[in-house]
Design a protein around this motif. Structure first.
Motif, mmCIF file in Angstrom:
data_model
loop_
_atom_site.group_PDB
_atom_site.id
_atom_site.type_symbol
_atom_site.label_atom_id
_atom_site.label_comp_id
_atom_site.label_asym_id
_atom_site.label_seq_id
_atom_site.Cartn_x
_atom_site.Cartn_y
_atom_site.Cartn_z
ATOM 1 N N PRO A 165 1.084 -1.217 -0.014
ATOM 2 C CA PRO A 165 0.079 0.113 -0.002
ATOM 3 C C PRO A 165 0.808 1.204 0.156
ATOM 4 C CG PRO A 165 -0.936 -1.487 1.679
ATOM 5 C CD PRO A 165 0.483 -2.154 1.230
ATOM 6 N N ALA A 199 -14.100 9.063 -1.091
ATOM 7 C CA ALA A 199 -13.329 7.799 -0.771
ATOM 8 C C ALA A 199 -12.105 7.369 -1.950
ATOM 9 C CB ALA A 199 -13.887 6.846 0.005
ATOM 10 N N ASP A 200 -13.133 6.645 -2.832
ATOM 11 C CA ASP A 200 -12.384 5.772 -3.954
ATOM 12 C C ASP A 200 -11.823 6.832 -4.972
ATOM 13 O OD1 ASP A 200 -14.642 3.047 -4.086
ATOM 14 O OD2 ASP A 200 -12.777 3.443 -2.916
ATOM 15 N N TRP A 232 -1.466 5.170 2.953
ATOM 16 C CA TRP A 232 -1.266 3.756 3.284
ATOM 17 C C TRP A 232 -2.498 2.984 3.720
ATOM 18 C CZ3 TRP A 232 3.339 2.781 7.532
ATOM 19 C CH2 TRP A 232 3.664 1.000 7.284
ATOM 20 N N VAL A 233 -3.380 4.036 4.658
ATOM 21 C CA VAL A 233 -4.463 3.407 5.243
ATOM 22 C C VAL A 233 -5.485 3.047 4.093
ATOM 23 C CG1 VAL A 233 -6.567 3.748 6.697
ATOM 24 C CG2 VAL A 233 -4.283 4.283 7.509
ATOM 25 N N GLN A 234 -5.533 3.900 3.310
ATOM 26 C CA GLN A 234 -6.616 3.990 1.991
ATOM 27 C C GLN A 234 -6.373 2.618 1.155
ATOM 28 O OE1 GLN A 234 -6.802 7.309 -0.148
ATOM 29 N NE2 GLN A 234 -9.155 7.153 -0.207
ATOM 30 N N ARG A 235 -4.845 2.607 0.732
ATOM 31 C CA ARG A 235 -4.593 1.437 -0.027
ATOM 32 C C ARG A 235 -4.703 0.122 0.594
ATOM 33 N NH1 ARG A 235 -0.330 3.884 -4.446
ATOM 34 N NH2 ARG A 235 -1.866 5.799 -4.982
ATOM 35 N N SER A 236 -4.476 -0.011 1.847
ATOM 36 C CA SER A 236 -4.589 -1.251 2.449
ATOM 37 C C SER A 236 -5.974 -1.835 2.625
ATOM 38 C CB SER A 236 -4.196 -1.104 3.866
ATOM 39 O OG SER A 236 -2.860 -0.530 4.068
ATOM 40 N N ARG A 237 -6.787 -0.836 2.538
ATOM 41 C CA ARG A 237 -8.406 -1.032 2.535
ATOM 42 C C ARG A 237 -8.693 -1.556 1.313
ATOM 43 N NH1 ARG A 237 -11.639 3.280 5.267
ATOM 44 N NH2 ARG A 237 -13.371 1.321 5.503
ATOM 45 N N ASN A 238 -8.039 -0.940 0.260
ATOM 46 C CA ASN A 238 -8.773 -1.198 -1.222
ATOM 47 C C ASN A 238 -7.526 -1.530 -2.004
ATOM 48 O OD1 ASN A 238 -9.837 -0.932 -3.717
ATOM 49 N ND2 ASN A 238 -10.633 1.004 -3.470
ATOM 50 N N LYS A 239 -7.454 -2.794 -2.111
ATOM 51 C CA LYS A 239 -6.139 -3.647 -2.632
ATOM 52 C C LYS A 239 -5.879 -2.941 -4.346
ATOM 53 C CE LYS A 239 -4.629 -6.380 0.298
ATOM 54 N NZ LYS A 239 -4.923 -5.580 1.542
#
Lengths: 244, 214
Positions: free
Chosen positions: A179, B17-18, B202-209
């Protein structure tokens, strides 16, 4: 002479366009994947800043400042056209960038092709407009200082994008977590570089200058709780001065 | 959402968000980082961008069929510059202290990539109502990130929120300060904003692979 040298080093290291005031971040992030394009864009930014800041200084001095129009006649001395600054600055910038684009296309077609869309995009790069606006808000006094400011802030931006491009090229071989890869790690590395550049903050202090330098570095940030600390520092400075 | 169709409602919720303008589209970063040391400044900047985007997208969308394509950028710049001048003058008149804190960053809304980006990507090809919704959505997405960064920076950096002390008084040593907690002055320095946005990404991309780059 000394104020030229001071402004030069201050604009490159202390008021660095990327690390202190975050101007030009969009193209900074987008073009820093390869060192060669980063160098090209950085050079173009220096060039455009070196031309537009003095031009806008002339506009500000003789047209936009309060009382600037007095060269036309006494009755115009009260006019304050400051509110037109934004439109006039952006107009000169757009024109100059168009000119630079034509010149680059003629003299270096390879550079023109490698920069692609980013050359016309310099017109809306916050660094260019920001350079002119800071020139206006810091009330740079002479034409020579304006040229100096344009070139040195451009060099500061160039240094920043060169550094991040070199780091990004190497970081591709590291194990960055998924990420964070790409954009995330670039932000964090830029932040760390910014912390490093903060160490230049003490560079131009010379006794009397200490409290003024502190307030200049924190120009866009209101720090109320550091007031007691700054008071203590002032006391220490005066104590050491009286010891000497 | 009674008065918005599903497609239109997506125009507002996507950028939150997205398709966030700052963390996904990577636009509008300059002003997002520099003025977020105070929540009040972040809020005012968010409202200013909302105003400029909301009205600007409608204007550009209304005249989109009359603009000749070779002066497109100049027309967009003029529309944005005029709206920003209005915002700047209103701020100087009604909130002078705040306009001093925001200093040149109000003017830099003109070159805020979000605005030009949304004009190019959406307003030039869609009707006024949808362009308005898209503008509002992106402005809200931008404002959300600004408020989150501003929240952490002001809370950890000065122990206040909107200027109101919430953790106690640092000088009198009440509240949290009585157990030895100190304000992290570093949070008020510019580089921390970059690191906080990096952490948000980091948080955002961890939740949306799907957003992870290679």
């Amino acid at each position: 002479m000394i104020e030229h040298i001071e402004l030069f080093f201050k604009s490159i290291f202390i008021d660095n366009m990327v690390f202190a005031v975050f101007l030009g971040m969009c193209s900074y992030l987008a073009v820093s994947k390869k060192v060669s394009t980063a160098v090209g864009l950085g050079a173009a930014v220096i060039f455009v800043l070196a031309i537009t800041v003095p031009l806008n200084w002339l506009l500000d001095q003789y047209l936009l400042q309060p009382g600037a129009l007095s060269w036309l006649g006494e009755e115009f001395a009260d006019y304050d056209l400051g509110f037109l600054s934004f439109i006039m600055f952006i107009a000169t910038i757009a024109t100059m960038v168009q000119l630079v684009e034509i010149i680059v296309e003629k003299f270096s077609p390879s550079l023109y092709n490698s920069l692609g869309i980013f050359l016309p995009l310099i017109a809306v790069n916050c660094a260019i407009l920001g350079g002119s606006l800071f020139m206006q808000s810091r009330e740079i006094e002479t034409f020579g200082l304006a040229v100096n400011y344009g070139i040195s802030s451009g060099i500061g931006w160039f240094l920043a994008i060169l550094a991040i491009a070199s780091i990004r090229e190497k970081i591709r071989y590291s194990n960055v977590p998924g990420p964070l890869r790409g954009l995330g790690i670039t932000f964090i590395v830029t932040g760390l570089m910014g912390i490093g550049f903060l160490s230049f903050g003490g560079m131009l202090t010379g006794g009397d200058e200490a409290p003024k330098e502190a307030s200049q570095v924190n120009e866009t940030v209101k720090i109320e709780n550091l007031e007691p600390v700054i008071e203590e520092e002032k006391e220490i400075v005066t104590i050491t001065k009286s010891e000497n | 959402m009674g008065l918005l169709s599903k497609k239109d409602a997506k125009l507002i919720t996507d950028p939150l968000a997205d398709n966030n303008p700052i963390t996904i589209q990577v636009l509008g970063i300059c002003s997002a980082l520099a003025i977020t040391a105070e929540l009040k400044a972040s809020l005012v900047m968010g409202i200013a961008v909302l105003f400029v985007l909301g009205i600007g997208t409608v204007i550009i969308s209304l005249i989109r069929n009359i603009i000749p394509s070779n002066i497109k950028i100049i027309v967009q710049l003029i529309v944005v510059a005029s709206l920003v001048i209005i915002v700047d003058q209103v701020l100087k008149a009604f909130a002078y202290e705040l306009s001093k804190t925001l200093s040149v960053f109000v003017g830099l809304i003109i070159t805020n990539c979000i605005i030009m980006g949304r004009f190019e990507a959406f307003a030039l090809g869609n009707g006024p109502w949808r362009a308005f919704l898209d503008g509002v959505g992106n402005a809200l997405g931008y404002a959300v990130i600004l408020l989150v960064v501003g929240f952490f920076r002001e809370l950890l950096g000065s122990g206040t929120l909107f200027g109101i002390p919430v953790l106690g008084d640092p000088i009198e040593k009440t509240g949290l300060y009585s157990i030895g907690y100190e304000n992290n002055g570093f949070m008020l320095m510019p580089p921390m904003a970059l690191i906080i946005v990096g952490l948000i990404i980091w948080v955002q991309r961890s939740r949306n692979k799907a957003l992870i780059e290679d």
